[in-house]
Design an enzyme around this catalytic site. Sequence first.
Site, mmCIF file in Angstrom:
data_model
loop_
_atom_site.group_PDB
_atom_site.id
_atom_site.type_symbol
_atom_site.label_atom_id
_atom_site.label_comp_id
_atom_site.label_asym_id
_atom_site.label_seq_id
_atom_site.Cartn_x
_atom_site.Cartn_y
_atom_site.Cartn_z
ATOM 1 N N SER A 1 54.493 10.119 -26.400
ATOM 2 C CA SER A 1 53.314 9.345 -25.984
ATOM 3 C C SER A 1 52.038 10.163 -25.796
ATOM 4 C CB SER A 1 53.614 8.564 -24.701
ATOM 5 O OG SER A 1 54.685 7.687 -24.894
ATOM 6 N N ARG B 1 60.127 8.946 -26.198
ATOM 7 C CA ARG B 1 58.980 9.379 -27.004
ATOM 8 C C ARG B 1 58.062 10.249 -26.143
ATOM 9 N NH1 ARG B 1 58.740 3.723 -26.542
ATOM 10 N NH2 ARG B 1 57.394 3.138 -24.818
ATOM 11 N N ASN C 1 45.471 4.514 -20.531
ATOM 12 C CA ASN C 1 45.822 3.779 -19.309
ATOM 13 C C ASN C 1 44.673 2.960 -18.716
ATOM 14 O OD1 ASN C 1 48.203 6.279 -18.115
ATOM 15 N ND2 ASN C 1 48.586 4.375 -19.245
ATOM 16 N N ARG D 1 58.303 -0.607 -13.598
ATOM 17 C CA ARG D 1 59.634 -1.233 -13.607
ATOM 18 C C ARG D 1 60.349 -1.062 -12.273
ATOM 19 N NH1 ARG D 1 61.510 1.517 -18.876
ATOM 20 N NH2 ARG D 1 59.482 2.496 -18.591
ATOM 21 N N TRP D 2 60.141 0.073 -11.640
ATOM 22 C CA TRP D 2 60.761 0.330 -10.336
ATOM 23 C C TRP D 2 60.313 -0.754 -9.346
ATOM 24 C CZ3 TRP D 2 59.274 1.062 -5.327
ATOM 25 C CH2 TRP D 2 60.189 1.653 -4.457
ATOM 26 N N ASP E 1 57.140 8.275 -15.914
ATOM 27 C CA ASP E 1 57.236 6.900 -16.420
ATOM 28 C C ASP E 1 58.237 6.062 -15.622
ATOM 29 O OD1 ASP E 1 56.699 4.763 -18.049
ATOM 30 O OD2 ASP E 1 58.016 5.417 -19.667
ATOM 31 N N GLY E 2 57.965 4.765 -15.559
ATOM 32 C CA GLY E 2 58.924 3.839 -14.936
ATOM 33 C C GLY E 2 58.497 3.328 -13.568
ATOM 34 N N ASN E 3 57.289 3.668 -13.150
ATOM 35 C CA ASN E 3 56.818 3.212 -11.834
ATOM 36 C C ASN E 3 56.740 1.685 -11.767
ATOM 37 O OD1 ASN E 3 56.445 5.882 -11.266
ATOM 38 N ND2 ASN E 3 54.220 5.851 -11.473
HETATM 39 C C1 FPP Z 1 53.711 5.325 -15.873
HETATM 40 O O1 FPP Z 1 54.603 4.345 -15.359
HETATM 41 C C2 FPP Z 1 52.891 5.856 -14.791
HETATM 42 C C3 FPP Z 1 51.541 5.843 -14.767
HETATM 43 C C4 FPP Z 1 50.709 5.301 -15.846
HETATM 44 C C5 FPP Z 1 50.802 6.362 -13.591
HETATM 45 C C6 FPP Z 1 51.433 7.534 -12.890
HETATM 46 C C7 FPP Z 1 50.683 7.776 -11.670
HETATM 47 C C8 FPP Z 1 51.179 8.214 -10.496
HETATM 48 C C9 FPP Z 1 52.591 8.639 -10.304
HETATM 49 C C10 FPP Z 1 50.293 8.324 -9.340
HETATM 50 C C11 FPP Z 1 49.126 9.231 -9.656
HETATM 51 C C12 FPP Z 1 48.837 10.000 -8.541
HETATM 52 C C13 FPP Z 1 48.691 11.316 -8.448
HETATM 53 C C14 FPP Z 1 48.874 11.894 -7.123
HETATM 54 C C15 FPP Z 1 48.376 12.219 -9.561
HETATM 55 P P1 FPP Z 1 54.442 2.841 -15.852
HETATM 56 O O2 FPP Z 1 53.520 2.154 -14.933
HETATM 57 O O3 FPP Z 1 54.022 2.835 -17.299
HETATM 58 O O4 FPP Z 1 55.874 2.284 -15.677
HETATM 59 P P2 FPP Z 1 56.553 1.124 -16.532
HETATM 60 O O5 FPP Z 1 56.754 1.686 -17.913
HETATM 61 O O6 FPP Z 1 57.805 0.871 -15.811
HETATM 62 O O7 FPP Z 1 55.602 -0.032 -16.520
#
Ligand code: FPP
Length: 236
Positions: free
Chosen positions: A192, A190, A65, A21-22, A17-19
């Site tokens: 989730s 959590r 998602n 926001r990063w 999680d957190g991609n």
């Molecule tokens: C949650 O962060 C992350 C996801 C819903 C996707 C995760 C997917 C990857 C890391 C790439 C998938 C690739 C492979 C190789 C399996 P978020 O987007 O909910 O972050 P946020 O809460 O900051 O918005």
Amino acid sequence: MAVDKEKLPVHIGFIMDGNGRWAVKRGLPRKMGHREGAKAFRKIARYCKTIGIKYITFYAFSTENWKRPKDEVDEIMRLFGEYLNEADDFKKDKTRIIFLGDKSAFSEDLRTRMEEIERDSAVFDEMTMLLAMNYGGRDEIVRAAKTAAEMVLEKDIKPSDINESLISSLLYTGGIPDADLIIRPSGEKRISNFLTWQSAYSELYFTDVLWPDFTAKELDKALEDYASRSRRFGGV
Ligand code: FPP
């Protein structure tokens, strides 16, 4: 890694999680965060192998998602496809790969590739990596319950034969030990819908670090914390 091997978890689950926001923090589109997240995923998987973790599960895409903007979903699928195409890596790493979730939602190409990888990597037993893609913990339990109901209808079992071990065996994770430790970065506290059944006795570890910044050093901290806990499974 300073942790005593005896005190390492057998199975670790990661909620990546957190991609988003990063990326937003850097003024970048959210999909750039997923790209960095995919890099962190590769590094952490490799590190787990190095230190001798037997089972790792990554929550990459939930049944919910799909509701995200199309270009974000497309990017996650593209990254997933890219990973699937690194066909020889799992052979080199002697890693078994299993996908948790309903494969029917994926393109024919991805689905075929997923099935090939599961089949071809089944010979490896040093480490097993489970990738949760189109996965939901409740959905997994519902499916197991339906299968059990069909087994009763077919007279393969009696209703009284339905027990925890039967339901466990009918989950996507059938035969895999439950998660000992679940790690969720990004400050959310959590689960989730991740490993709902399999997390009944898991230790939980939360950190504010965002997934793309989650390094081997961060994992070491989680492992040290885990090693200091006393797990009683309802006993004393
Ligand atoms: C949650 O962060 C992350 C996801 C819903 C996707 C995760 C997917 C990857 C890391 C790439 C998938 C690739 C492979 C190789 C399996 P978020 O987007 O909910 O972050 P946020 O809460 O900051 O918005």
